[in-house]
Scaffold this motif. Structure first.
Motif, PDB file in Angstrom:
ATOM      1  N   SER A  41     -45.607   4.993 -12.536  1.00 36.60           N
ATOM      2  CA  SER A  41     -46.550   4.044 -11.751  1.00 36.60           C
ATOM      3  C   SER A  41     -45.804   3.286 -10.593  1.00 36.60           C
ATOM      4  O   SER A  41     -44.568   2.935 -11.075  1.00 36.60           O
ATOM      5  N   LYS A  71     -46.531   0.321  -6.937  1.00 35.15           N
ATOM      6  CA  LYS A  71     -47.769  -0.273  -6.498  1.00 35.15           C
ATOM      7  C   LYS A  71     -48.269   0.919  -5.483  1.00 35.15           C
ATOM      8  O   LYS A  71     -47.810   1.488  -4.706  1.00 35.15           O
ATOM      9  N   ASN A  72     -49.941   0.660  -5.411  1.00 32.71           N
ATOM     10  CA  ASN A  72     -50.608   1.658  -4.695  1.00 32.71           C
ATOM     11  C   ASN A  72     -49.969   1.320  -2.948  1.00 32.71           C
ATOM     12  O   ASN A  72     -49.918   2.543  -2.216  1.00 32.71           O
ATOM     13  N   SER A  73     -49.552   0.184  -2.429  1.00 37.85           N
ATOM     14  CA  SER A  73     -49.477  -0.012  -1.270  1.00 37.85           C
ATOM     15  C   SER A  73     -48.101   0.444  -0.870  1.00 37.85           C
ATOM     16  O   SER A  73     -47.888   0.946   0.269  1.00 37.85           O
ATOM     17  N   LEU A 109     -47.028   3.542  -1.749  1.00 35.06           N
ATOM     18  CA  LEU A 109     -47.314   5.188  -1.420  1.00 35.06           C
ATOM     19  C   LEU A 109     -47.784   5.590  -0.179  1.00 35.06           C
ATOM     20  O   LEU A 109     -48.786   5.236   0.263  1.00 35.06           O
ATOM     21  N   ARG A 146     -49.940   9.354   4.423  1.00 35.08           N
ATOM     22  CA  ARG A 146     -51.259   8.751   4.154  1.00 35.08           C
ATOM     23  C   ARG A 146     -51.594   8.109   5.488  1.00 35.08           C
ATOM     24  O   ARG A 146     -50.859   7.378   5.934  1.00 35.08           O
ATOM     25  N   ASP A 148     -57.299   6.136   0.524  1.00 34.36           N
ATOM     26  CA  ASP A 148     -56.473   6.130  -0.712  1.00 34.36           C
ATOM     27  C   ASP A 148     -55.852   7.271  -0.999  1.00 34.36           C
ATOM     28  O   ASP A 148     -56.028   8.241  -0.348  1.00 34.36           O
ATOM     29  N   ILE A 149     -54.811   7.183  -1.813  1.00 34.45           N
ATOM     30  CA  ILE A 149     -53.853   8.350  -2.011  1.00 34.45           C
ATOM     31  C   ILE A 149     -54.355   9.399  -2.472  1.00 34.45           C
ATOM     32  O   ILE A 149     -53.999  10.689  -1.907  1.00 34.45           O
ATOM     33  N   PRO A 176     -53.326  14.003 -10.844  1.00 36.48           N
ATOM     34  CA  PRO A 176     -51.772  13.455 -10.433  1.00 36.48           C
ATOM     35  C   PRO A 176     -50.959  13.915 -11.350  1.00 36.48           C
ATOM     36  O   PRO A 176     -50.971  13.933 -12.674  1.00 36.48           O
ATOM     37  N   ALA A 181     -45.781   9.306  -9.714  1.00 32.50           N
ATOM     38  CA  ALA A 181     -45.266   8.663  -8.228  1.00 32.50           C
ATOM     39  C   ALA A 181     -43.775   9.140  -8.380  1.00 32.50           C
ATOM     40  O   ALA A 181     -43.144   9.561  -9.134  1.00 32.50           O
ATOM     41  N   MET A 215     -46.936   9.998  -3.873  1.00 36.04           N
ATOM     42  CA  MET A 215     -47.569  10.484  -5.050  1.00 36.04           C
ATOM     43  C   MET A 215     -47.654  11.958  -5.195  1.00 36.04           C
ATOM     44  O   MET A 215     -47.956  12.678  -4.215  1.00 36.04           O
ATOM     45  N   TYR A 221     -48.883  15.448  -6.943  1.00 37.86           N
ATOM     46  CA  TYR A 221     -49.846  16.035  -7.581  1.00 37.86           C
ATOM     47  C   TYR A 221     -49.972  17.552  -7.866  1.00 37.86           C
ATOM     48  O   TYR A 221     -49.210  18.276  -7.133  1.00 37.86           O
TER      49      TYR A 221
END
Length: 147
Positions: free
Chosen positions: A8, A10-12, A14, A45, A50-51, A72, A75, A88, A90
């Protein structure tokens, strides 16, 4: 250039979504209109997106996929010694395609393994192998094939 994998981040962080995809036991690659190479579907993105939505949008825009199961993998980051960029990864099992949208891709091609002529040969084979090991741990490494 170094590719790293993470459980994982941080989302920010990605910035990219890359979707290793299969259709009827073949690997799905795209050919950009301005290049003579193949690449895994994926891209940037957009602001406020959202990713997972970015992954679904890119999969449709670059392949025309209309029905699929997506999940997913992990990352990842690419460090080109100018800094680390995160994305990310997938995996998508595509069930059906519609018409390829009139964006940057010329065509979609199916391969039994990783094609020889890749747009990002230092990055994408590592992403594909990671997806394979996560989704199909029993499979051995992919073999490169020509179109």
């Amino acid at each position: 250039m170094e590719v790293r994998f993470y459980s994982s981040v941080k989302n920010s962080l990605l910035k990219f979504a890359v979707i290793v995809s299969m259709y009827q036991n073949q690997w799905v690659y795209c050919k950009h209109k301005q290049r003579d190479t193949y690449e895994v579907p994926g891209g940037h993105r957009e602001a406020g997106e959202d990713i997972l939505s970015a992954a679904k949008r890119e999969l449709f825009e670059e392949t025309g996929a209309t029905e699929y199961d997506i999940r997913p993998v992990c990352a990842y980051s690419v460090d080109d010694h100018d800094g680390e960029t995160f994305g990310m990864l997938y995996f998508a099992d595509i069930k059906s395609f519609g018409e390829l949208p009139a964006f940057e891709m010329e065509k979609v091609a199916l391969f039994p393994g990783i094609p020889d002529k890749l747009t990002y040969p230092m990055i994408q084979p590592k992403l594909v192998e990671k997806a394979i090991s996560a989704v199909f741990p029993e499979k051995s490494k992919s073999r490169r094939t020509t179109p």
